[in-house]
Design a protein around this motif. Structure first.
Motif, PDB file in Angstrom:
ATOM      1  N   GLN A 125       0.851  -1.180   0.000  1.00 23.76           N
ATOM      2  CA  GLN A 125       0.000   0.000   0.000  1.00 23.76           C
ATOM      3  C   GLN A 125       0.892   1.237   0.000  1.00 23.76           C
ATOM      4  OE1 GLN A 125      -2.439   1.746  -0.968  1.00 23.76           O
ATOM      5  NE2 GLN A 125      -3.976   0.292  -0.164  1.00 23.76           N
ATOM      6  N   VAL A 126       0.295   2.393  -0.268  1.00 27.24           N
ATOM      7  CA  VAL A 126       1.064   3.635  -0.348  1.00 27.24           C
ATOM      8  C   VAL A 126       0.714   4.533   0.824  1.00 27.24           C
ATOM      9  CG1 VAL A 126       1.265   3.488  -2.849  1.00 27.24           C
ATOM     10  CG2 VAL A 126      -0.647   4.776  -1.848  1.00 27.24           C
ATOM     11  N   ASN A 127       1.572   5.527   1.049  1.00 30.58           N
ATOM     12  CA  ASN A 127       1.444   6.469   2.153  1.00 30.58           C
ATOM     13  C   ASN A 127       0.102   7.209   2.069  1.00 30.58           C
ATOM     14  OD1 ASN A 127       1.700   8.516   4.022  1.00 30.58           O
ATOM     15  ND2 ASN A 127       3.678   9.252   3.260  1.00 30.58           N
ATOM     16  N   PRO A 128      -0.765   7.071   3.076  1.00 32.79           N
ATOM     17  CA  PRO A 128      -2.072   7.736   2.999  1.00 32.79           C
ATOM     18  C   PRO A 128      -1.987   9.252   3.004  1.00 32.79           C
ATOM     19  CG  PRO A 128      -1.734   6.770   5.181  1.00 32.79           C
ATOM     20  CD  PRO A 128      -0.624   6.273   4.307  1.00 32.79           C
ATOM     21  N   ASP A 129      -0.891   9.817   3.539  1.00 34.88           N
ATOM     22  CA  ASP A 129      -0.720  11.273   3.510  1.00 34.88           C
ATOM     23  C   ASP A 129      -0.692  11.822   2.090  1.00 34.88           C
ATOM     24  OD1 ASP A 129      -0.643  11.699   6.225  1.00 34.88           O
ATOM     25  OD2 ASP A 129       1.544  11.811   6.358  1.00 34.88           O
ATOM     26  N   LEU A 130      -0.336  10.983   1.124  1.00 37.13           N
ATOM     27  CA  LEU A 130      -0.093  11.453  -0.236  1.00 37.13           C
ATOM     28  C   LEU A 130      -1.345  11.425  -1.107  1.00 37.13           C
ATOM     29  CD1 LEU A 130       3.339   9.687  -0.879  1.00 37.13           C
ATOM     30  CD2 LEU A 130       2.890  11.920   0.133  1.00 37.13           C
ATOM     31  N   ALA A 131      -2.467  11.083  -0.525  1.00 35.97           N
ATOM     32  CA  ALA A 131      -3.698  10.967  -1.310  1.00 35.97           C
ATOM     33  C   ALA A 131      -4.702  12.028  -0.907  1.00 35.97           C
ATOM     34  CB  ALA A 131      -4.311   9.585  -1.131  1.00 35.97           C
ATOM     35  N   GLU A 139      -5.246   3.966  -5.997  1.00 34.08           N
ATOM     36  CA  GLU A 139      -5.750   4.422  -7.292  1.00 34.08           C
ATOM     37  C   GLU A 139      -5.114   5.747  -7.692  1.00 34.08           C
ATOM     38  OE1 GLU A 139      -7.461   3.128  -4.851  1.00 34.08           O
ATOM     39  OE2 GLU A 139      -9.234   2.025  -5.545  1.00 34.08           O
ATOM     40  N   GLU A 140      -4.882   6.638  -6.709  1.00 35.59           N
ATOM     41  CA  GLU A 140      -4.258   7.928  -7.013  1.00 35.59           C
ATOM     42  C   GLU A 140      -2.798   7.743  -7.437  1.00 35.59           C
ATOM     43  OE1 GLU A 140      -4.951  11.151  -4.294  1.00 35.59           O
ATOM     44  OE2 GLU A 140      -6.989  10.468  -3.827  1.00 35.59           O
ATOM     45  N   PHE A 141      -2.117   6.774  -6.812  1.00 34.32           N
ATOM     46  CA  PHE A 141      -0.737   6.531  -7.243  1.00 34.32           C
ATOM     47  C   PHE A 141      -0.700   5.881  -8.615  1.00 34.32           C
ATOM     48  CE2 PHE A 141       3.214   3.892  -7.207  1.00 34.32           C
ATOM     49  CZ  PHE A 141       4.091   4.960  -7.388  1.00 34.32           C
TER      50      PHE A 141
END
Length: 619
Positions: A125-131, A139-141
């Protein structure tokens, strides 16, 4: 000195702002790789508050969506071919995302408020701060990957194989993938297929703070109580075997076990004889059907997951702390999926370079300890360009694999007082770094506009842009100009600096000679000409279609007015026609000089101001 530098800088800026004359050289397929390292958390942040230990609400944060088409187009125009998006995998941080099923992290084992990007909490998963919408962060990444590719740019992300966050929680694992440590036997210090090392009889204790340190700067937090539940304790990421690591240990992380026993011996099959001369395909075949430690398979699965998402390559953190055999296994699997994958490793021991390239199948390694450190010393006014000669010669057999840089997230900003105090001092070093070999060149976002890293962010220290805190990056924010990405707030001097970087990087992407031969001219001229000092550096680059002479002047105050003599080796290689003729500078298209060739040799006239460089084409 304070009076001298601005005047010289302004003069250089005015010169660089002039429109260059048309450059007459053939358009060639770009060959040199240029990497742009950027933190998404910092890149799009327009907030200028910069309160020490500020929250993301107070200080702001950037997001994936800030990399708009306009932003990516401007990055591309700088001369970039690859973007290294740093801090993408979900790492431990201080923020409440419980509403989307993420547990809160403990400030006692998180560095800073934004957290270290190298304490990964969930690799799937990716850093939630970046969405913009944390629930849709992946999906945003994925949309950012698509936008980046649409601008003909490659995507690189971090993989940190040596360690993970103190509390790793893989809540997004694909089917069939078990979490790190889920099947470990915690009653023993070591077992080959354990993912971690344990201290079976002791519980983890938070390090004793030093220098008045308090998590979150002393702000009250329900989990900031000086305690963290980990029983039994695990080894810390940097290898500490203490249940209570030192404050300067990597206490926010735990070390991954790759089948290296506590005594240092290896608990897996070694590479075959001659493995260093085999290609990745042979390495891939070698590992088929082999029984490898569980951690090896876990990281193979992780990299395959990201390749499936469209990621084009990886930057591997602290690769030298992981056995080279694992890299043979992992990288050959990556190449089997994507033969063009870009694989960059952080390795600081020159004695290990060739093993990690030839046996570990790395494409590129940091050229930090040798070229970067030498150039930094010269930029600071202490070193001699004489020291560049053995550095470049000693790495000649692997020079294509050594990534060059003058800044990255671990190093001081050039413009900081602790480094050079003036971004213009880097110009000759940038030319040498970008043109002396066939290796990739990397720049760190903000470098091209003179960011000095002077913020007091909280956990991070001035001189380096903090990777642990929520902050804005002032010089970069001027270029970003509220999301217009047009440099609208930059001064003429700052625009000139950015233009210089763009000229250099774009030239390297379009010059075939820079992928050809190299011959240093420095030693010959130092022995032949007293007016040619150890603040100048000159070399030749060429291939079958282009011959170049590169000359730089690192001196802050003195001009270079003399001649540059061609060495006998270069005369033999180039076989120049006798006579006198004018040659012109290619990279900026401004300077001209005279080339004289006769029975005694060949030479060109040099008239270079402080910090000036040129690339002459010889026809």
């Amino acid at each position: 000195m304070k009076k001298h530098i601005p005047i010289l800088t302004l003069a250089l800026a005015v010169l660089s702002c002039q429109s260059p004359e048309p450059v007459d050289f053939p358009k060639m397929k770009p060959q040199k790789i240029v990497v742009y390292q950027v933190f998404p958390r910092l890149f799009g942040n327009t907030n200028t508050t910069n309160k020490p230990w500020g929250t993301k609400e107070e200080n702001g944060t950037g997001r994936f969506n800030d990399f708009t088409d306009q932003a990516l187009q401007e990055i591309k125009k700088l001369g970039v071919s690859h973007i290294w998006y740093t801090g993408v995998p979900h790492h431990a941080l201080i923020g409440d995302y419980t509403e989307i099923g993420i547990s809160n992290d403990d400030p006692d084992v998180v560095k800073g408020r934004a957290g270290s990007p190298y304490a990964v909490k969930d690799y799937y998963q990716v850093n939630p701060d970046l969405a913009v919408n944390p629930a849709k962060r992946m999906e945003e990444f994925e949309a950012l990957i698509s936008r980046t590719h649409a601008h003909d740019l490659k995507v690189i992300i971090d993989i940190v194989p040596n360690h993970v966050a103190r509390r790793y929680e893989g809540k997004n694992n694909p089917e069939g993938v078990t979490d790190f440590g889920a099947n470990d036997d915690t009653s023993v210090e070591y077992a080959r297929d354990n993912n971690f090392y344990y201290i079976p009889t002791e519980s983890f204790q938070v390090p004793e703070p030093l220098n008045g340190y308090q998590p979150l700067g002393g702000e009250s937090h329900p989990l900031a109580d000086g305690e963290f539940d980990e029983n039994p304790a695990k080894w810390t990421g940097n290898g500490s075997r203490l249940a209570q690591p030192h404050f300067y240990d990597w206490y926010e992380t735990v070390k991954i076990n790759y089948g290296i026993k506590p005594d240092g011996s290896k608990d897996f099959e070694g590479l075959p004889a001659g493995a260093d001369s085999l290609d990745w395909k042979a390495h891939y075949e070698f590992w088929q059907g082999k029984d490898v430690p569980d951690s090896w398979e876990k990281f193979k699965d992780i990299t395959q997951f990201w390749l499936d998402k469209g990621v084009d390559g990886f930057r591997f953190d602290m690769a030298e702390m992981v056995p080279v055999e694992f890299w043979s296994y992992l990288n050959s699997n990556i190449k089997n999926t994507n033969p063009d994958a870009f694989l960059l490793a952080e390795v600081y021991q020159p004695a290990l370079y060739r093993d990690y390239i030839n046996k570990g199948k790395m494409d590129y390694l940091y050229d930090k300890v040798e070229l970067y450190d030498t150039l930094k010393h010269i930029m600071q006014g202490h070193g001699s360009t004489d020291n560049l000669v053995p550095i470049l010669e000693g790495l000649k057999d692997i020079e294509h694999h050594m990534l060059h840089f003058l800044e990255n997230h671990d190093e001081q900003r050039i413009a900081s007082p602790e480094f050079a105090g003036n971004p213009w001092k880097a110009l000759p070093a940038m030319v040498v770094s970008a043109t002396s070999t066939t290796s990739p060149t990397m720049i760190y976002f903000g470098q091209e506009v003179g960011e000095d890293g002077s913020e007091e962010p909280g956990f991070g220290d001035p001189s380096r842009t903090s990777i642990f805190d929520y902050i804005g990056v002032p010089q970069h924010q001027k270029w970003m100009n509220g999301g217009k990405f047009d440099g609208g707030q930059l001064s003429d001097n700052e625009k000139a600096l950015q233009n210089y970087y763009s000229e250099v990087l774009n030239f390297t992407r379009n010059s075939s000679a820079l992928m050809g031969e190299y011959l240093e001219l420095h030693s010959f001229n130092r022995s032949q000409n007293p007016a040619y000092t150890d603040k100048a550096f000159a070399f030749a680059r060429w291939d079958e279609s282009q011959k170049l002479i590169v000359v730089t002047n690192f001196d802050e105050f003195q001009s270079v007015k003399t001649t540059l003599k061609f060495s006998p080796e270069l005369l033999k290689a180039w076989n120049l026609e006798p006579g006198e003729r004018e040659i012109k500078e290619l990279m900026f298209g401004k300077k001209r000089t005279m080339l004289r060739v006769n029975d005694e040799g060949a030479e060109i006239d040099l008239d270079f101001g402080p910090w000036e460089s040129a690339v002459f084409e010889v026809k």
